[in-house]
Scaffold this active site. Sequence first.
Site, PDB file in Angstrom:
ATOM      1  N   GLY A  40       3.339   2.427 -18.557  1.00  0.00           N
ATOM      2  CA  GLY A  40       2.508   2.946 -17.469  1.00  0.00           C
ATOM      3  C   GLY A  40       1.976   1.837 -16.570  1.00  0.00           C
ATOM      4  O   GLY A  40       0.849   1.893 -16.088  1.00  0.00           O
ATOM      5  N   LEU A  41       2.790   0.814 -16.344  1.00  0.00           N
ATOM      6  CA  LEU A  41       2.317  -0.329 -15.551  1.00  0.00           C
ATOM      7  C   LEU A  41       2.790  -0.284 -14.095  1.00  0.00           C
ATOM      8  O   LEU A  41       2.822  -1.304 -13.418  1.00  0.00           O
ATOM      9  CB  LEU A  41       2.765  -1.643 -16.213  1.00  0.00           C
ATOM     10  N   GLY A  42       3.171   0.878 -13.621  1.00  0.00           N
ATOM     11  CA  GLY A  42       3.429   1.003 -12.183  1.00  0.00           C
ATOM     12  C   GLY A  42       4.881   0.879 -11.761  1.00  0.00           C
ATOM     13  O   GLY A  42       5.165   0.486 -10.633  1.00  0.00           O
ATOM     14  N   SER A  43       5.807   1.257 -12.652  1.00  0.00           N
ATOM     15  CA  SER A  43       7.217   1.134 -12.265  1.00  0.00           C
ATOM     16  C   SER A  43       7.585   2.122 -11.142  1.00  0.00           C
ATOM     17  O   SER A  43       8.407   1.797 -10.283  1.00  0.00           O
ATOM     18  CB  SER A  43       8.138   1.312 -13.469  1.00  0.00           C
ATOM     19  N   SER A  44       6.954   3.294 -11.109  1.00  0.00           N
ATOM     20  CA  SER A  44       7.293   4.279 -10.058  1.00  0.00           C
ATOM     21  C   SER A  44       6.881   3.764  -8.678  1.00  0.00           C
ATOM     22  O   SER A  44       7.645   3.853  -7.709  1.00  0.00           O
ATOM     23  CB  SER A  44       6.569   5.604 -10.301  1.00  0.00           C
TER      24      SER A  44
ATOM     25  N   ALA B 231       6.293   0.620  -7.891  1.00  0.00           N
ATOM     26  CA  ALA B 231       7.035  -0.609  -7.576  1.00  0.00           C
ATOM     27  C   ALA B 231       8.444  -0.285  -7.078  1.00  0.00           C
ATOM     28  O   ALA B 231       8.932  -0.898  -6.117  1.00  0.00           O
ATOM     29  CB  ALA B 231       7.089  -1.530  -8.792  1.00  0.00           C
TER      30      ALA B 231
ATOM     31  N   ASP C  42      -1.715   2.424  -6.776  1.00  0.00           N
ATOM     32  CA  ASP C  42      -0.605   1.653  -7.342  1.00  0.00           C
ATOM     33  C   ASP C  42       0.336   1.159  -6.238  1.00  0.00           C
ATOM     34  O   ASP C  42       0.896   0.054  -6.317  1.00  0.00           O
ATOM     35  CB  ASP C  42       0.159   2.478  -8.389  1.00  0.00           C
TER      36      ASP C  42
END
Length: 298
Positions: free
Chosen positions: A83-87, A89, A130
């Site tokens: 859940g570290l912001g891949s979408s 990014a 994000d």
Amino acid sequence: MDKMTVSAPGKLLLMGEHSVVYGSPCLVTAINSRLVVTVNMADKDEWPESKFIEKSVHNFRNKFETTDHYGIRVSSELETKYGLGSSSAVTVATIYGLYKLTGKDPDKKELFDLCYQTVLEVQGVSSGFDVAAAIYGGIVYFYTGGKTIEKLEVENIPLIIGYSGVKADTVSIVNSVKEKISTHKDGVEEIFKNISNLVAEAKIALLEKDWVRLGTLMNFNQDYLEDLGVSTEKLDDMIIAARSAGAFGAKLSGAGGGDCMIALVSEEKRKTVSDAITKAGGQVLDVKMEHEGVRIEK
Ligand code: PMV
């Protein structure tokens, strides 16, 4: 230009989750795990299956009224499960890559608006924090939808990030809060107002590097998140372990229901706090603040 490689960082929400969806501010930091996208002109569309890439291309084509085809490749240090912001990014890197590939140079706000629209259309709910982290990098003071995006002059923030082992479903947790608003409107609004005040104070503490104060504010923020019902037993255990081991403060990061917690620590306490989080069943991730937002790689 027939090919362009760009990268964008992931993110961690520092303070102000949930209330940011309803018009309050939050603090977010970009992190040093990046997602890399290469785009090229092509005879037919070709990219890995992803709603975010699909929608990014669709919105880019619409905005510039083009029917061009693109090849898109992605490589990532950002594991989606944390859940570290891949979408966000992948959305930012794809759209920025398409801009640069076609010789356009958007300013950050124009890029934000197109990327935010894209994420919103795919997810249904999102404050856009994000997306701002992926574009601006560093620590950003952010209001819903990018009404304010202020990059703060902060050199570093001494954090430990612990993964709870459970993948959170952000949209369903945001919806659970929405439901709570329909049954307990005044109570939830009061919580949001209090979180909003904490975030305003935290911004000052951050700029002054007053970690003791910031840690205390993080702890208060966690109390309100618990009141909203978005924390979990596992996150609570990891947070309590970090505090007992000497962290300035600790809280969940993001929607809750799983994913990660963060602890603010002195360098002397880093090892003790990391060990305590591990002992509580968490996985400490090797992640820290990143200054640079989206950028061209080559
Ligand atoms: O679960 P994450 O890390 O994507 O964070 C969600 C944060 C919320 O405030 C709950 C939602 C949002 O879009 O701001």
